[in-house]
Design a protein around this motif. Structure first.
Motif, PDB file in Angstrom:
ATOM      1  N   GLU A 108       1.176 -11.863 -11.631  1.00  0.00           N
ATOM      2  CA  GLU A 108       0.501 -12.164 -10.362  1.00  0.00           C
ATOM      3  C   GLU A 108       0.294 -10.904  -9.544  1.00  0.00           C
ATOM      4  O   GLU A 108      -0.763 -10.702  -8.933  1.00  0.00           O
ATOM      5  N   ARG A 109       1.296 -10.045  -9.526  1.00  0.00           N
ATOM      6  CA  ARG A 109       1.168  -8.798  -8.765  1.00  0.00           C
ATOM      7  C   ARG A 109       0.117  -7.894  -9.403  1.00  0.00           C
ATOM      8  O   ARG A 109      -0.696  -7.283  -8.712  1.00  0.00           O
ATOM      9  N   TYR A 110       0.132  -7.829 -10.740  1.00  0.00           N
ATOM     10  CA  TYR A 110      -0.869  -7.001 -11.409  1.00  0.00           C
ATOM     11  C   TYR A 110      -2.268  -7.522 -11.133  1.00  0.00           C
ATOM     12  O   TYR A 110      -3.185  -6.749 -10.844  1.00  0.00           O
ATOM     13  N   ASN A 111      -2.456  -8.820 -11.235  1.00  0.00           N
ATOM     14  CA  ASN A 111      -3.793  -9.393 -11.052  1.00  0.00           C
ATOM     15  C   ASN A 111      -4.311  -9.190  -9.636  1.00  0.00           C
ATOM     16  O   ASN A 111      -5.512  -8.986  -9.428  1.00  0.00           O
ATOM     17  N   ALA A 112      -3.421  -9.238  -8.649  1.00  0.00           N
ATOM     18  CA  ALA A 112      -3.835  -8.962  -7.276  1.00  0.00           C
ATOM     19  C   ALA A 112      -4.300  -7.508  -7.149  1.00  0.00           C
ATOM     20  O   ALA A 112      -5.337  -7.222  -6.533  1.00  0.00           O
ATOM     21  N   ALA A 113      -3.540  -6.586  -7.735  1.00  0.00           N
ATOM     22  CA  ALA A 113      -3.927  -5.175  -7.674  1.00  0.00           C
ATOM     23  C   ALA A 113      -5.211  -4.926  -8.461  1.00  0.00           C
ATOM     24  O   ALA A 113      -6.094  -4.182  -8.019  1.00  0.00           O
ATOM     25  N   ALA A 114      -5.333  -5.582  -9.634  1.00  0.00           N
ATOM     26  CA  ALA A 114      -6.508  -5.359 -10.477  1.00  0.00           C
ATOM     27  C   ALA A 114      -7.784  -5.861  -9.817  1.00  0.00           C
ATOM     28  O   ALA A 114      -8.863  -5.308 -10.046  1.00  0.00           O
ATOM     29  N   ALA A 115      -7.673  -6.910  -8.997  1.00  0.00           N
ATOM     30  CA  ALA A 115      -8.859  -7.409  -8.288  1.00  0.00           C
ATOM     31  C   ALA A 115      -9.416  -6.343  -7.360  1.00  0.00           C
ATOM     32  O   ALA A 115     -10.634  -6.132  -7.287  1.00  0.00           O
ATOM     33  N   ALA A 116      -8.531  -5.668  -6.638  1.00  0.00           N
ATOM     34  CA  ALA A 116      -8.973  -4.585  -5.759  1.00  0.00           C
ATOM     35  C   ALA A 116      -9.421  -3.368  -6.565  1.00  0.00           C
ATOM     36  O   ALA A 116     -10.379  -2.684  -6.202  1.00  0.00           O
ATOM     37  N   HIS A 117      -8.733  -3.115  -7.678  1.00  0.00           N
ATOM     38  CA  HIS A 117      -9.019  -1.929  -8.489  1.00  0.00           C
ATOM     39  C   HIS A 117     -10.380  -2.011  -9.167  1.00  0.00           C
ATOM     40  O   HIS A 117     -10.964  -0.985  -9.534  1.00  0.00           O
ATOM     41  N   GLU A 118     -10.932  -3.220  -9.330  1.00  0.00           N
ATOM     42  CA  GLU A 118     -12.233  -3.354  -9.985  1.00  0.00           C
ATOM     43  C   GLU A 118     -13.317  -2.568  -9.247  1.00  0.00           C
ATOM     44  O   GLU A 118     -14.246  -2.045  -9.864  1.00  0.00           O
ATOM     45  N   GLU A 119     -13.201  -2.469  -7.922  1.00  0.00           N
ATOM     46  CA  GLU A 119     -14.150  -1.643  -7.154  1.00  0.00           C
ATOM     47  C   GLU A 119     -14.079  -0.186  -7.609  1.00  0.00           C
ATOM     48  O   GLU A 119     -15.106   0.482  -7.768  1.00  0.00           O
ATOM     49  N   THR A 120     -12.861   0.301  -7.832  1.00  0.00           N
ATOM     50  CA  THR A 120     -12.678   1.684  -8.275  1.00  0.00           C
ATOM     51  C   THR A 120     -13.238   1.882  -9.677  1.00  0.00           C
ATOM     52  O   THR A 120     -13.862   2.907  -9.971  1.00  0.00           O
TER      53      THR A 120
END
Length: 407
Positions: free
Chosen positions: A213-225
């Motif tokens: 869950e923590r990874y997926n939350a971070a990955a959602a934001a990281h997709e912009e990068t």
């Protein structure tokens, strides 16, 4: 493992700015030096618009394990695509059918879940070695998030079920997902700032998120990068995912017991978009099915543009037309698009307009069906899809591998 906290104070204490594309530092050099060059003009235009990296020839495949269960042989495979982490995949074959089988790529959706990829499409046998999204070189993030198959696929492991219908099915992790996910430890600066806010919300709600869950939350934001990085490379997220899908298609065509002249693909949501791109890039795809991934670009503005990820939004694609044009661009003999009339991600007028355009652009090849469903791939829709693919891929005697060749 994924870091347990991410704070701006921790960021300030670092002496060196962390990589924003950790695990993929070799991506820039590979993408810049190896553009994909299909044989046909239409495919070249699409590959150029999406910035598809070339596929490394002669992919070496490793069989990690193989288990027979309930009339299906499940094999976990792995390979290296040429850049970034290695790929994990599952091959599923029926035990009751001999001879060369028609091959299908089962393309997983986006789903907002990047900790795991194609595993959402597979019924992992109980006696198989435990799989948690990791690889031999990198720890995983625990089991597949509960309820994902039930929410999106009617509780059915699609790839395993398709194997029971008589197909050899390959389901692989795509760029950004599962074994091909980015390393987000330490977190890139912008992603860490975003996760600070999410961590605060979790604490206030008394929620202790799992590593996935923590990874997926971070990955959602990281997709912009990731989208920014792809732009700098003259590529796109969709183009880099297409590289992985083309690699997997080559793997599928090379496997013993698979008829390389009878290949297709199937995908729901983002997996459906992947199916359209793959079919437009490779003449090896003879038939394909897309579930809940069709509209006109015009219909996305102004209200629906924020309903989708960067996997859909590729800057060069509108210059070649819209999604209906992309679907019709393939050389597939036949393709089926399934629409959900209650799909919250696409307006009905956009779906209706797309259907009309495809009827005009690909008469005799295109079939469309409308379902009173939301953004889901129900068992009834899957059964229609399997019957459609069987009618076009199983109705012939096994063909030779030279019937169609990759461009």
């Amino acid at each position: 493992m994924f870091p347990q906290t991410a704070t701006t104070a921790g960021i300030a204490g670092r002496q060196r700015r962390p990589s924003a594309i950790a695990g993929y530092e070799d991506w820039p050099g590979y993408a810049a030096d190896n553009p994909y060059r299909p044989a046909s003009k239409d495919a070249r235009l699409l590959a150029g618009a999406l910035g598809v990296p070339a596929v490394t020839p002669g992919t070496a495949i490793t069989v990690d394990w193989e288990v027979e269960d309930n009339n299906v042989v499940t094999s976990r495979l792995s390979w290296q695509t040429g850049f970034g982490p290695g790929t994990s995949a599952w091959l599923l074959r029926p035990t009751s059918i001999a001879g060369p089988l028609p091959g299908l790529l089962a393309l997983h959706c986006h789903g907002g879940i990047k900790s795991h990829g194609a595993e959402r499409l597979v019924g992992i046998p109980a006696e198989a070695p435990r799989h948690d999204g990791g690889t031999t070189s990198r720890p995983g993030l625990g089991p597949l998030p509960p309820g994902l198959q039930a929410k999106l696929y009617g509780g059915r492991p699609l790839a395993t079920w398709l194997a029971r219908q008589g197909f050899a099915v390959l389901a692989h992790d795509a760029f950004m997902w599962g074994s091909r996910r980015f390393h987000l430890d330490p977190l890139p600066y912008r992603t860490a700032h975003w996760l600070d806010g999410q961590e605060a919300l979790w604490r206030e709600a008394g929620v202790v998120p799992s590593p996935a869950e923590r990874y997926n939350a971070a990955a959602a934001a990281h997709e912009e990068t990731v989208a920014k990085a792809a732009t700098l490379l003259g590529s796109t997220i969709a183009g880099t995912v297409a590289h992985d899908d083309l690699t997997a298609l080559g793997v599928l065509a090379s496997l013993p017991g698979v008829d390389a002249g009878r290949l297709g693909c199937i995908g729901f949501s983002g997996g459906g978009g992947r199916a359209m791109v793959l079919a437009a890039l490779s003449p090896q795809i003879r038939s394909y099915v897309v579930a809940c991934m069709m509209t006109t670009f015009e219909s996305l503005l102004p209200a629906y543009v924020d309903a989708h990820s960067w996997l859909l939004h590729s800057s060069g694609l509108p210059r070649l037309g819209g999604l209906p044009d992309l679907a019709a661009r393939s050389t597939a003999d036949a393709f089926l698009l399934q629409y959900g009339l209650r799909d919250e991600l696409f307006p009905e007028d956009g779906m209706r307009d797309a259907d009309a355009r495809l009827l005009a652009a690909a008469p005799g090849r295109y079939s469309g069906s409308f379902w009173n469903e939301g953004h889901v791939f129900t068992p009834a829709m899957q059964e229609e899809a399997a019957a459609f693919l069987a009618s076009h891929l199983m109705a012939e005697q096994p063909s030779t591998a030279s019937a169609r060749t990759a461009s």
